[in-house]
Design a protein around this motif. Structure first.
Motif, PDB file in Angstrom:
ATOM      1  N   ALA A   1       3.698   3.855  -6.084  1.00 27.10           N
ATOM      2  CA  ALA A   1       4.031   3.489  -7.165  1.00 27.10           C
ATOM      3  C   ALA A   1       4.289   2.053  -7.011  1.00 27.10           C
ATOM      4  O   ALA A   1       4.055   0.988  -7.862  1.00 27.10           O
ATOM      5  N   VAL A   2       4.626   1.363  -5.726  1.00 32.81           N
ATOM      6  CA  VAL A   2       4.341   0.140  -5.475  1.00 32.81           C
ATOM      7  C   VAL A   2       3.439  -0.604  -5.443  1.00 32.81           C
ATOM      8  O   VAL A   2       2.929  -1.788  -5.929  1.00 32.81           O
ATOM      9  N   LEU A   3       2.073   0.299  -5.310  1.00 34.30           N
ATOM     10  CA  LEU A   3       0.648  -0.260  -5.225  1.00 34.30           C
ATOM     11  C   LEU A   3      -0.028  -0.136  -6.536  1.00 34.30           C
ATOM     12  O   LEU A   3      -0.982  -0.723  -6.676  1.00 34.30           O
ATOM     13  N   GLU A   4       0.525   0.361  -7.524  1.00 38.35           N
ATOM     14  CA  GLU A   4       0.119   0.734  -8.753  1.00 38.35           C
ATOM     15  C   GLU A   4      -0.097  -0.718  -9.457  1.00 38.35           C
ATOM     16  O   GLU A   4       0.435  -1.640  -9.609  1.00 38.35           O
ATOM     17  N   GLY A   5      -1.611  -0.911  -9.682  1.00 41.47           N
ATOM     18  CA  GLY A   5      -2.082  -1.936 -10.376  1.00 41.47           C
ATOM     19  C   GLY A   5      -2.304  -3.120  -9.418  1.00 41.47           C
ATOM     20  O   GLY A   5      -2.682  -4.308 -10.024  1.00 41.47           O
ATOM     21  N   THR A   6      -2.108  -3.084  -8.072  1.00 36.15           N
ATOM     22  CA  THR A   6      -2.361  -4.018  -7.208  1.00 36.15           C
ATOM     23  C   THR A   6      -3.995  -4.184  -6.824  1.00 36.15           C
ATOM     24  O   THR A   6      -4.109  -5.362  -6.276  1.00 36.15           O
ATOM     25  N   GLY A   7      -4.713  -3.232  -7.086  1.00 36.69           N
ATOM     26  CA  GLY A   7      -5.946  -3.108  -6.366  1.00 36.69           C
ATOM     27  C   GLY A   7      -6.036  -2.887  -4.955  1.00 36.69           C
ATOM     28  O   GLY A   7      -6.984  -2.848  -4.368  1.00 36.69           O
ATOM     29  N   CYS A   8      -4.943  -2.649  -4.316  1.00 38.22           N
ATOM     30  CA  CYS A   8      -5.086  -2.445  -2.923  1.00 38.22           C
ATOM     31  C   CYS A   8      -5.424  -0.831  -2.778  1.00 38.22           C
ATOM     32  O   CYS A   8      -5.485  -0.039  -3.670  1.00 38.22           O
ATOM     33  N   VAL A   9      -5.831  -0.502  -1.600  1.00 37.92           N
ATOM     34  CA  VAL A   9      -6.420   0.816  -1.003  1.00 37.92           C
ATOM     35  C   VAL A   9      -5.409   1.386  -0.100  1.00 37.92           C
ATOM     36  O   VAL A   9      -4.888   0.806   0.864  1.00 37.92           O
ATOM     37  N   LEU A  10      -4.760   2.425  -0.327  1.00 36.49           N
ATOM     38  CA  LEU A  10      -3.896   3.178   0.084  1.00 36.49           C
ATOM     39  C   LEU A  10      -4.558   4.195   1.048  1.00 36.49           C
ATOM     40  O   LEU A  10      -5.170   5.089   0.546  1.00 36.49           O
ATOM     41  N   THR A  11      -4.261   4.127   2.398  1.00 37.81           N
ATOM     42  CA  THR A  11      -4.906   5.188   3.420  1.00 37.81           C
ATOM     43  C   THR A  11      -3.898   6.294   3.488  1.00 37.81           C
ATOM     44  O   THR A  11      -2.728   6.238   3.048  1.00 37.81           O
ATOM     45  N   GLU A  12      -4.513   7.234   4.125  1.00 39.50           N
ATOM     46  CA  GLU A  12      -3.319   8.627   4.487  1.00 39.50           C
ATOM     47  C   GLU A  12      -2.466   7.836   5.638  1.00 39.50           C
ATOM     48  O   GLU A  12      -2.950   6.803   6.307  1.00 39.50           O
ATOM     49  N   GLY A  13      -1.266   8.429   5.663  1.00 41.61           N
ATOM     50  CA  GLY A  13      -0.407   8.245   6.780  1.00 41.61           C
ATOM     51  C   GLY A  13      -0.850   8.850   8.073  1.00 41.61           C
ATOM     52  O   GLY A  13      -2.197   9.093   8.278  1.00 41.61           O
ATOM     53  N   LEU A  14       0.064   9.114   8.954  1.00 36.31           N
ATOM     54  CA  LEU A  14      -0.246   9.556  10.378  1.00 36.31           C
ATOM     55  C   LEU A  14      -0.130  10.964  10.629  1.00 36.31           C
ATOM     56  O   LEU A  14      -0.232  11.434  11.875  1.00 36.31           O
ATOM     57  N   SER A  15       0.277  11.606   9.576  1.00 34.59           N
ATOM     58  CA  SER A  15       0.835  13.035   9.846  1.00 34.59           C
ATOM     59  C   SER A  15      -0.323  13.965  10.000  1.00 34.59           C
ATOM     60  O   SER A  15      -1.421  13.884   9.717  1.00 34.59           O
ATOM     61  N   GLY A  16      -0.136  14.848  11.191  1.00 32.67           N
ATOM     62  CA  GLY A  16      -1.261  15.757  11.447  1.00 32.67           C
ATOM     63  C   GLY A  16      -2.111  15.362  12.442  1.00 32.67           C
ATOM     64  O   GLY A  16      -3.051  16.074  13.119  1.00 32.67           O
ATOM     65  N   GLU A  17      -2.131  13.984  12.816  1.00 34.33           N
ATOM     66  CA  GLU A  17      -3.139  13.276  13.648  1.00 34.33           C
ATOM     67  C   GLU A  17      -2.895  13.527  15.249  1.00 34.33           C
ATOM     68  O   GLU A  17      -1.925  13.654  15.728  1.00 34.33           O
ATOM     69  N   ARG A  18      -4.007  14.272  16.055  1.00 34.07           N
ATOM     70  CA  ARG A  18      -3.899  14.432  17.174  1.00 34.07           C
ATOM     71  C   ARG A  18      -3.485  13.406  18.346  1.00 34.07           C
ATOM     72  O   ARG A  18      -2.860  13.705  18.975  1.00 34.07           O
ATOM     73  N   ASP A  19      -3.823  12.250  18.013  1.00 35.67           N
ATOM     74  CA  ASP A  19      -3.459  11.154  18.641  1.00 35.67           C
ATOM     75  C   ASP A  19      -1.919  10.817  18.783  1.00 35.67           C
ATOM     76  O   ASP A  19      -1.168  10.366  19.571  1.00 35.67           O
ATOM     77  N   VAL A  20      -1.419  11.316  17.586  1.00 33.76           N
ATOM     78  CA  VAL A  20       0.213  11.420  17.549  1.00 33.76           C
ATOM     79  C   VAL A  20       0.637  12.177  18.524  1.00 33.76           C
ATOM     80  O   VAL A  20       1.587  11.863  19.116  1.00 33.76           O
TER      81      VAL A  20
END
Length: 241
Positions: free
Chosen positions: A74-93
């Motif tokens: 919602a914050v990024l809507e209309g900004t042209g920003c690219v939102l990546t995935e979070g860190l959930s499930g990453e083996r390095d975590v």
């Protein structure tokens, strides 16, 4: 521009932890990184992306709950920003959590290991919001099994500090009732704050430190950023043809 979206905290130690993460990210990537907060602290994420449209925004979140799926988009809507995935499930975590757990065990003695582990996450009432903690607990269990050759299996249970169950006290009590005495809490949280104080006051044999300033987390943030930049560059090249 790289923007790291974090929850925010009134605890000074939390800001110091995030500062160490940012320094590590910049050292690895050579890219200047900014932090946008979702609550409590300034600058807010909205303020940062307003000043830096089309940034790559990496959510420093261990689960895919409300913040990742609702708040940040919602914050990024209309900004042209690219939102990546979070860190959930990453083996390095899980690898970072394993390292923190071993550090916590060494604080109790050089040759002493936990005989059971509770992986403590913040907790979410949103469907799928606890998958990051659940996956991390399974990955940590496998790491413990693979590295402790000849040792008895170490029960590894996910538990939560709010909005979901079992709670951390419930998980600790269940393991104690089953006869385990050296029960470690592996802190599946990013920075010091109210939740880490609760864990440190628990009946656990030892409690690990939070994860944000572990080197593996910085590596994950850089990977997310570089992958997003590659995708954007490829898209731009196609549009230019």
């Amino acid at each position: 521009m790289l923007v790291i979206a974090v929850h925010g905290s009134a605890v000074p130690e939390a800001a110091a932890t995030i500062d160490r993460l940012v320094a590590a990210v910049e050292a690895i990537s050579g890219v200047h990184a900014l932090v946008g907060h979702l609550d409590v602290q300034r600058p807010s994420l909205a303020e940062v992306v307003r000043e830096h449209p089309r940034a790559v925004v990496v959510p420093l979140l261990l689960g895919d709950g409300f913040h990742r799926r609702v708040d940040i988009p919602a914050v990024l809507e209309g900004t042209g920003c690219v939102l990546t995935e979070g860190l959930s499930g990453e083996r390095d975590v899980a690898r970072a959590l394993y390292g923190r757990l071993r550090e916590a065990e060494r604080r109790r003695g050089p040759y002493t290991r936990a005989d059971a582990v509770v992986v403590a996450g913040a907790g979410s009432s949103r469907p799928g919001g606890n998958a990051g903690t659940e996956t991390c607990a399974a990955q940590l269990s496998a790491l413990l099994e693979n590295t402790d050759d000849g040792a008895s299996p170490v029960p590894t249970l996910p538990a939560y500090l709010t909005s979901a169950g079992p709670t951390v006290p419930e998980a600790l009590a269940a393991l104690q009732a089953a006869g385990y005495r050296r029960i470690a809490v592996a802190t599946h949280l990013l920075a010091p704050g109210r939740f880490t104080r609760t864990l440190n006051a628990s009946a656990a044999w030892t409690v690990s430190e939070p994860l944000a300033d572990h080197p593996r987390l910085a590596g994950l943030v850089v990977d997310r950023y570089e992958s997003a930049r590659g995708t954007r560059a490829l898209r731009a090249a196609r549009l230019a043809c």
